[in-house]
Design a protein around this motif. Structure first.
Motif, PDB file in Angstrom:
ATOM      1  N   GLY A   1      44.524 103.360 104.419  1.00 24.37           N
ATOM      2  CA  GLY A   1      45.937 103.725 104.400  1.00 24.37           C
ATOM      3  C   GLY A   1      46.753 102.860 103.456  1.00 24.37           C
ATOM      4  O   GLY A   1      47.621 103.358 102.730  1.00 24.37           O
TER       5      GLY A   1
ATOM      6  N   SER B 277      48.749 104.093 100.111  1.00 27.20           N
ATOM      7  CA  SER B 277      50.149 103.750  99.853  1.00 27.20           C
ATOM      8  C   SER B 277      50.300 103.086  98.482  1.00 27.20           C
ATOM      9  O   SER B 277      51.233 103.395  97.727  1.00 27.20           O
TER      10      SER B 277
ATOM     11  N   GLU C 186      49.259 105.748 106.165  1.00 24.15           N
ATOM     12  CA  GLU C 186      49.783 104.558 105.503  1.00 24.15           C
ATOM     13  C   GLU C 186      50.196 103.490 106.513  1.00 24.15           C
ATOM     14  O   GLU C 186      50.030 102.301 106.256  1.00 24.15           O
TER      15      GLU C 186
ATOM     16  N   SER D  85      47.353 100.988 108.119  1.00 24.45           N
ATOM     17  CA  SER D  85      46.961 100.552 106.784  1.00 24.45           C
ATOM     18  C   SER D  85      45.508 100.126 106.623  1.00 24.45           C
ATOM     19  O   SER D  85      44.932 100.330 105.564  1.00 24.45           O
TER      20      SER D  85
END
Length: 146
Positions: free
Chosen positions: A56, A60, A88, A91
């Motif tokens: 994630g 991003s 995202e 993460s």
């Protein structure tokens, strides 16, 4: 000043290990001597060539690098913006992208980097009348650092 053998940069939301980083000290605070633009591009290239699935945080990073909104990325890879946002936020976890969606994302990111480098290179090309005939036979390389 000192040199860190394997500096771990975390500013992109995931670990990037950079060899041989100069660490400067100013007023008792230590700062790595990094060219952030070069680091972004080098990190993206290494990420895109990696055989590991994208997390994630890496998604991003790539979305931000390509200057895409959640909606733009959503349309590109056919995933709802809310799902991308959730990936995202989680993460460290691998995204739920299918292999074909991830391949498309990687190809689009590679295209973005190539276009960016082409634009940068075009800005560096000098006009024909600016060429120096005294330098025929050698090329002067600029030192690059991260």
């Amino acid at each position: 000043m000192r040199i860190e053998k394997n500096y771990v940069f975390t500013g992109f939301g995931f670990n990037v290990v950079i060899p041989q980083v100069i660490i400067n000290s100013i007023a008792g605070e230590e700062y790595p001597d990094l060219d952030m633009n070069a680091l972004k591009i080098t990190t993206a290239k290494n990420l895109l060539l990696s055989k590991s699935r994208i997390s994630g945080a890496q998604l991003s990073f790539l979305r931000t690098l390509m200057r895409l909104s959640l909606v733009n990325l959503s349309e590109m890879i056919d995933v709802p913006p809310s799902t991308i946002s959730l990936w995202e936020k989680n993460s460290e976890k691998i995204t739920g992208l299918t292999v074909s969606q991830e391949r498309l994302l990687r190809l689009q990111a590679i295209e973005y980097i190539l276009d960016s480098e082409r634009d940068s290179f075009n800005k560096e090309i000098v006009k024909a009348e600016d060429y120096l005939t005294e330098n025929i036979g050698h090329v002067e390389l600029k030192a690059s650092s991260f």
